[in-house]
Design a protein around this motif. Structure first.
Motif, PDB file in Angstrom:
ATOM      1  N   ASN A  67       0.808  -1.225   0.000  1.00  0.00           N
ATOM      2  CA  ASN A  67       0.000   0.000   0.000  1.00  0.00           C
ATOM      3  C   ASN A  67       0.836   1.267   0.000  1.00  0.00           C
ATOM      4  OD1 ASN A  67      -2.451  -1.437   0.148  1.00  0.00           O
ATOM      5  ND2 ASN A  67      -2.268  -1.638   2.361  1.00  0.00           N
ATOM      6  N   SER A 121     -15.326  -2.866   1.017  1.00  0.00           N
ATOM      7  CA  SER A 121     -14.476  -2.550  -0.129  1.00  0.00           C
ATOM      8  C   SER A 121     -15.134  -1.603  -1.114  1.00  0.00           C
ATOM      9  CB  SER A 121     -14.061  -3.839  -0.853  1.00  0.00           C
ATOM     10  OG  SER A 121     -13.357  -4.697   0.022  1.00  0.00           O
ATOM     11  N   PRO A 125     -10.885   3.187  -1.891  1.00  0.00           N
ATOM     12  CA  PRO A 125      -9.611   2.450  -1.938  1.00  0.00           C
ATOM     13  C   PRO A 125      -9.052   2.106  -0.564  1.00  0.00           C
ATOM     14  CG  PRO A 125      -9.589   4.300  -3.476  1.00  0.00           C
ATOM     15  CD  PRO A 125     -10.812   4.454  -2.645  1.00  0.00           C
ATOM     16  N   SER A 128     -11.091  -0.571   0.953  1.00  0.00           N
ATOM     17  CA  SER A 128     -10.822  -1.823   0.249  1.00  0.00           C
ATOM     18  C   SER A 128      -9.542  -2.471   0.753  1.00  0.00           C
ATOM     19  CB  SER A 128     -10.726  -1.559  -1.258  1.00  0.00           C
ATOM     20  OG  SER A 128     -10.375  -2.743  -1.951  1.00  0.00           O
ATOM     21  N   ALA A 129      -8.479  -1.657   0.931  1.00  0.00           N
ATOM     22  CA  ALA A 129      -7.233  -2.188   1.466  1.00  0.00           C
ATOM     23  C   ALA A 129      -7.427  -2.703   2.888  1.00  0.00           C
ATOM     24  CB  ALA A 129      -6.148  -1.112   1.436  1.00  0.00           C
ATOM     25  N   THR A 132      -9.126  -6.055   2.684  1.00  0.00           N
ATOM     26  CA  THR A 132      -8.179  -7.084   2.262  1.00  0.00           C
ATOM     27  C   THR A 132      -7.328  -7.557   3.424  1.00  0.00           C
ATOM     28  OG1 THR A 132      -8.087  -6.165   0.022  1.00  0.00           O
ATOM     29  CG2 THR A 132      -6.272  -7.586   0.697  1.00  0.00           C
ATOM     30  N   PHE A 385      -6.887 -11.907  -2.443  1.00  0.00           N
ATOM     31  CA  PHE A 385      -6.216 -11.037  -3.406  1.00  0.00           C
ATOM     32  C   PHE A 385      -6.730 -11.236  -4.824  1.00  0.00           C
ATOM     33  CE2 PHE A 385      -2.920 -11.011  -0.065  1.00  0.00           C
ATOM     34  CZ  PHE A 385      -2.729  -9.641   0.039  1.00  0.00           C
ATOM     35  N   LYS A 388     -11.100  -9.710  -5.233  1.00  0.00           N
ATOM     36  CA  LYS A 388     -11.529  -8.329  -5.014  1.00  0.00           C
ATOM     37  C   LYS A 388     -11.857  -7.659  -6.353  1.00  0.00           C
ATOM     38  CE  LYS A 388     -11.480  -6.272  -1.684  1.00  0.00           C
ATOM     39  NZ  LYS A 388     -10.357  -5.623  -1.028  1.00  0.00           N
ATOM     40  N   ASP A 390     -12.535  -4.661  -7.183  1.00  0.00           N
ATOM     41  CA  ASP A 390     -11.982  -3.330  -7.404  1.00  0.00           C
ATOM     42  C   ASP A 390     -10.488  -3.354  -7.668  1.00  0.00           C
ATOM     43  OD1 ASP A 390     -11.896  -4.281  -4.713  1.00  0.00           O
ATOM     44  OD2 ASP A 390     -11.149  -2.332  -4.088  1.00  0.00           O
ATOM     45  N   LEU A 391      -9.843  -4.513  -7.544  1.00  0.00           N
ATOM     46  CA  LEU A 391      -8.399  -4.594  -7.742  1.00  0.00           C
ATOM     47  C   LEU A 391      -8.015  -4.945  -9.173  1.00  0.00           C
ATOM     48  CD1 LEU A 391      -7.220  -6.374  -4.466  1.00  0.00           C
ATOM     49  CD2 LEU A 391      -7.314  -3.934  -4.987  1.00  0.00           C
ATOM     50  N   ARG A 397      -6.273 -11.213 -13.135  1.00  0.00           N
ATOM     51  CA  ARG A 397      -5.595 -11.426 -11.862  1.00  0.00           C
ATOM     52  C   ARG A 397      -5.289 -12.892 -11.631  1.00  0.00           C
ATOM     53  NH1 ARG A 397      -5.318  -7.150  -8.678  1.00  0.00           N
ATOM     54  NH2 ARG A 397      -5.061  -8.363  -6.776  1.00  0.00           N
TER      55      ARG A 397
END
Length: 637
Positions: A67, A121, A125, A128-129, A132, A385, A388, A390-391, A397
């Protein structure tokens, strides 16, 4: 000029996204912090005989390093600190659940936690972090064989993340020695706004104007976030901070005038951008502006630009502070975002993926698939991971995670065979910590670095090499999230995209209402700039969500088809409203072109909104004060 077609352009969007890497300079300051974070923490713990707590602290430092993005120190407090607090809470909850619950009850509890963190999330942001880290830490707390109590693990987690945050606050960064040491990122962010204004003026009348206006929006968002970070005092305290706030506030009328000039579509002389560039240099050097170019007042937007330059020069000399033109969201707004369509969609998918990964991991663990070494927490942590929304696009991914894990496991297997233990592994942890900030350009590269770091920590903690099981669990997690991510869910798909787009439409409507029926004077303009900032920020967030959804598999991406066209019309509408505001300030009435453009865009936005099934904007309350001339309202009311 003939456009060159790149190889990625020929690939389907879901595949091209997985192969695309971000560009930009290497963040050497973040690399230095990464080298001084996880590795030294692990070394101290090994030397003091508290290796297990050192492993937990190093994991926290690693997550904080992910982050650790460019920005101001004040922004870093929220960006690093909030997820760390959530991670400590998750570690505490996971440890308690793992110690007292059976496999079925543990799966149910962690699934519920996944639904809660997934809904969080959708807020933004930082949330969301935080979500996570909450889930990753809860899986680690429930499954990692650490002898210490839950409260000790949570304190070690906070210490690891807090150490990296302390490095961020204490160590100098590029540009921090110019003027006040505390305002390195803030000063650069404000200067970037003036540079973006200059670039937009240079692009007026060209096909680059749209991209330059979007870059100006991003610069203003970044500066606004940098200056509005957490503080001990309600207002700017030092003279340097008040001056910086005044310089940011002075950039808003310049940005407004530049947008109006770009909307007019006529090229400008190079002299128009000279003033903003000199202001940018003055912000960076923490000096006076010096002479600015002579006024050019042949049109309303040019007169607005000249007036804004004069106002900026005065603000640079006085430095009495200025409003950031942002409104803080209260607890009710955050709860509404988490419980809305986007939050429900995120919560269900993340909760089901996390819960399914926990259930499969528990089954494999009790079946002794791991042998006598329990790493079952890797499977749900990996799923977090991956799933998500939004990632990034799900398939992209999953592909990057699989490739990065295989590469990282193979690299570690080779390095572990030749490195001395534990000193060689500690050095490897420090090296990976330094590489994390640079590896964020591509998810596969970041995954490879994190894989080497995590395997090193596991081996330092006293467990044998786990490369094969790490690869197998990653591939299994990819399969789980791909299945769950494409299951039908209650409600329409693309909920987050529609929520963001509806918020942008509401913000544009409120901005239009204020411009046509707003108040005169400084208060009226300040409210207008706040509404303008909210409209452009909401549009940028909608654009980001739309771009991510467009790179999903066709079966998923089709649910948000046409939303990019709605966003494009709304952007043109907000640009036109800005041009109307500047013209009304100068003449008090709109031209025929302004009225016709507004009416056409409102009609087009309504048609496209109906086509994609988006709800109508919520009518905003008209501001009290002077009424605009009939010529400014009759054609668009």
């Amino acid at each position: 000029m003939r456009r060159v077609r790149t190889p990625l352009a020929a690939l389907p969007p879901w595949l091209s996204h997985a192969l695309r890497a971000q560009r930009g300079p290497v963040p050497w300051n973040a690399v230095t912090r990464g080298a001084l974070a996880a590795g030294p923490l692990l070394l101290v713990s090994v030397l003091t005989g508290r290796t297990s707590l050192g492993v937990v602290a190093a994991i926290a430092a690693m997550l904080a390093g992910i982050n650790d993005r460019p920005g101001s120190r004040r922004t870093a407090v929220r960006r690093l600190g909030t997820p760390a607090l959530a991670g400590a809470a998750g570690l505490l909850a996971g440890t308690a659940a793992g110690d007292h619950l059976g496999a079925v009850a543990l799966t149910v509890v962690l699934t519920g936690l996944g639904v809660l963190a997934g809904a969080m999330s959708a807020v933004g942001p930082v949330a969301s972090a935080a979500g996570t880290q909450l889930l990753v830490a809860s899986a680690i707390g429930a499954g990692m064989p650490v002898p210490e109590a839950g409260w000790a693990r949570a304190l070690a987690f906070l210490a690891g993340a807090g150490w990296l945050l302390a490095l961020r606050l204490v160590l100098p960064t590029p540009g921090s020695m110019a003027g006040d040491f505390r305002f390195d990122g803030e000063r650069e962010a404000v200067a970037a706004v003036y540079d973006a204004v200059a670039e937009l003026l240079d692009a007026a009348g060209t096909d680059r104007a749209v991209a330059r206006r979007a870059a100006l929006t991003a610069a203003l968002d970044h500066a606004q976030d940098a200056l509005a970070g957490p503080r001990l005092r309600p207002r700017a305290g030092s003279a340097a901070e008040r001056r910086l706030h005044a310089q940011y506030a002075a950039a808003l009328p310049l940005a407004e005038a530049a947008t109006a000039l770009a909307w007019a579509g006529e090229p400008l002389s190079g002299r128009a951008s000279t003033g903003p560039r000199r202001l940018a240099a003055a912000v960076r050097a923490h000096t006076h502006t010096g002479p600015l170019p002579a006024p050019t007042r042949s049109a309303p937007a040019l007169r607005a630009l000249d007036d804004a330059l004069l106002h900026a020069a005065d603000a640079f000399d006085q430095g009495d502070g200025g409003a950031l033109h942002t409104r803080r969201r209260g607890a009710r707004d955050l709860l509404r975002a988490a419980s809305g369509a986007g939050g429900r969609e995120f919560g269900l998918r993340i909760g089901l993926s996390f819960g399914a990964a926990v259930a499969v991991a528990q089954a494999l663990n009790h079946a002794q698939w791991y042998g006598r070494h329990t790493h079952w927490y890797w499977l749900p942590a990996t799923a977090v991971f991956l799933v998500k929304p939004d990632l990034g696009p799900l398939v992209s991914r999953a592909l990057c995670r699989a490739a990065g894990t295989v590469l990282g496991a193979l690299l570690f297997a080779g390095l572990a065979a030749v490195l001395p233990r534990p000193e060689g592994l500690v050095a490897l942890v420090a090296l990976c910590g330094a590489l994390i900030p640079a590896s964020t350009r591509h998810f596969a590269a970041q995954t490879a670095v994190v894989t080497v770091l995590v395997l090193s920590l596991v081996m330092v903690g006293g467990e044998p090499q786990a490369c094969v099981s790490r690869i197998a669990e990653t591939l299994l997690a990819c399969a789980i999230v791909l299945i769950v991510g494409h299951l039908p869910m209650p409600g329409p798909r693309g909920g987050q995209v529609r929520v963001r787009l509806a918020a942008a439409a509401d913000a544009a409507h409120a901005y239009l209402t204020h411009v046509l029926d707003g108040t005169e004077g400084l208060d009226g303009r300040a409210a207008r700039w706040t509404l303008r900032r909210e409209a452009y920020r909401a549009l940028a967030e909608a654009r980001t969500a739309i771009a991510l959804a467009a790179h999903e598999l066709p079966a998923v991406a089709r649910h948000t088809e046409g939303t990019d066209e709605v966003a494009a019309v709304l952007e043109r509408l907000v640009d036109t409203i800005t041009a109307c505001a500047v013209h009304l300030d100068d003449t008090g009435r709109l031209t025929a072109r302004h009225r016709e453009e507004l009416a056409a865009l409102l009609g087009e936005a309504e048609a496209k909104r109906r086509r994609v099934g988006l709800r109508a904007p919520v009518p905003g309350p008209p501001a009290a004060g002077r009424s605009r001339p009939a010529s400014g309202t009759a054609s668009v009311g």
